[in-house]
Design an enzyme around this catalytic site. Structure first.
Site, mmCIF file in Angstrom:
data_model
loop_
_atom_site.group_PDB
_atom_site.id
_atom_site.type_symbol
_atom_site.label_atom_id
_atom_site.label_comp_id
_atom_site.label_asym_id
_atom_site.label_seq_id
_atom_site.Cartn_x
_atom_site.Cartn_y
_atom_site.Cartn_z
ATOM 1 N N GLY A 155 -14.328 1.149 57.582
ATOM 2 C CA GLY A 155 -14.618 -0.029 58.599
ATOM 3 C C GLY A 155 -13.145 -0.713 59.074
ATOM 4 O O GLY A 155 -12.380 -0.736 58.208
ATOM 5 N N GLY B 129 -15.417 10.221 57.559
ATOM 6 C CA GLY B 129 -14.239 11.213 57.688
ATOM 7 C C GLY B 129 -14.026 11.643 56.195
ATOM 8 O O GLY B 129 -12.926 11.942 55.866
ATOM 9 N N THR C 117 -10.650 -4.677 53.169
ATOM 10 C CA THR C 117 -12.070 -4.481 53.406
ATOM 11 C C THR C 117 -12.297 -6.177 53.685
ATOM 12 O O THR C 117 -12.009 -7.118 52.932
ATOM 13 C CB THR C 117 -13.013 -4.043 52.311
ATOM 14 N N ASP D 187 -15.162 -7.488 53.098
ATOM 15 C CA ASP D 187 -16.157 -7.772 52.033
ATOM 16 C C ASP D 187 -15.509 -8.501 50.718
ATOM 17 O O ASP D 187 -16.088 -9.192 49.900
ATOM 18 C CB ASP D 187 -16.814 -6.582 51.466
#
Length: 368
Positions: free
Chosen positions: A19, A88, A151, A153
């Protein structure tokens, strides 16, 4: 290449996977300029590893030179000039079979061979735990890799902070703040679902900063009755609205997290809690999923600075032969940590952390 000694470097490559997150372009710019200043050639790989496997990706050259001109003026831009993908994984790429069905194929050996054919001496892989796990596996197959933690997160245990996280918190905090006036005007309960996957860092920090009344995170299972009690308590105090912030991976005390589909992707928790609170309190409720807005847009200054530091540090690691590592922020310093160690554990919110204690002291409920 040796992981412990300086190595002659002529050419490196950079890719981004998983992401997107605010700050990716800042890493690309810093790594490119630092490498060019070392006298190296720099190449960008489009859409994860697809650009090294395919000569052309989306109508553009899959592997292309990154020059000073190519990275000019991109530090503040969101997204990534290299493109990215969450599908991917070269160890299991989806391919259509002759019968029309979909299957997977392992093309990892082909990737390592392509790097050798292109005479690329090292790869800077920018990604989260999934992308860095792939990079680590490729390194074990002989591909010299340096990882850069990305990230929103903030769930990589080896680094204090990942770039992109603070920008996501800023966006979420702003959204929560904007909901106060409309919630109060209509005397509603607003349930806001935020990203974070298995961890509650975004929900905790933005909920605290945004003035939420309830914060629900995966690390502290909730009881819907306790949340309803909090809403009723506010009503008795003539505060006839409530803001409930919920991490997408939150789960009830005696149940499971809410999933959008059979793939294990989180989804639907805000709708579930809003419906349950309406039934329990008979108050009007609304749910909102902030979604990919948290990933988009310009990185804030903190993430730009951290991303630039990470990109430059990755080049230093290559120069010093510290391959198979990930750059990490530890205290005030950027350090190289073994890539295998960096991806081993997910960093979760400690239930007794200072952030959680602060929220409780302010009267914020965790539904427990």
């Amino acid at each position: 290449m040796s992981d412990s000694s300086k190595t002659k470097v002529r050419r490196i490559a950079i890719n981004t996977g998983g992401g997107d997150a605010p700050g990716l372009n800042a890493v690309i710019r810093a790594a490119t300029l630092a490498a060019l200043n070392e006298g190296w050639e720099v190449f960008g790989i489009r859409r994860g590893y697809m650009g090294i496997l395919e000569g052309e990706v989306d109508g553009e050259e899959g592997l292309f030179p990154l020059t000073a001109q190519a990275v000019r003026g991109i530090t503040h831009l969101g997204g990534t000039i290299l493109g990215t993908t969450t599908r991917g994984n070269p160890f299991g790429l989806e391919v259509r079979q002759p019968d029309g069905t979909w299957g997977t194929v392992d093309r990892s050996d082909e990737i390592v061979q392509r790097f050798r054919e292109c005479e690329i001496d090292a790869l800077i892989a920018i990604g989260g735990d999934g992308s860095l796990s792939i990079a680590h596996a490729l390194h074990q197959k002989g591909l010299p890799v340096i990882g850069v933690p990305k990230t929103i997160d903030n769930d990589l245990s080896a680094t204090d902070v990942t770039f992109g996280f603070q920008s996501a918190v800023e966006v979420a905090t702003d959204a929560i703040g904007r909901l106060h006036s409309t919630a109060e005007a209509h005397q509603r309960v607003m349930v806001v679902q935020l990203m974070g996957r298995h961890t509650g860092w975004i929900a905790l920090e933005s909920g605290l900063a945004g003035g939420a009344d309830v914060i629900l995170i995966p690390e502290i299972p909730y009881d819907i009755a306790k949340i309803a009690d909090k809403v009723r308590e506010r009503d008795l105090q003539r505060r006839r609205f409530s803001i409930v912030v919920v991490a997408e991976g939150a789960r009830p005390r005696d149940g499971e997290a809410s999933y959008a589909d059979e793939t294990g992707r989180y989804g639907g928790i805000a709708d579930r809690i809003a419906a349950q609170l309406h039934d329990a309190t008979e108050k009007e409720t609304r749910s909102m999923v902030l979604g990919h807005i948290q990933r988009g847009g310009e990185p804030i200054a903190y993430d730009r600075s951290l991303a630039l530091r990470f990109g430059a540090a990755a080049v230093r690691c290559i120069r010093e032969g510290q391959l198979g590592t990930m750059v990490a922020l530890q205290g005030n310093y950027i350090r190289a940590v073994p890539l295998g160690d960096a991806i081993r554990d997910i960093k979760r919110v400690p239930a007794d952390s200072e952030l959680v204690m602060t929220a409780r002291q302010l009267g914020i409920s965790f539904g427990d």
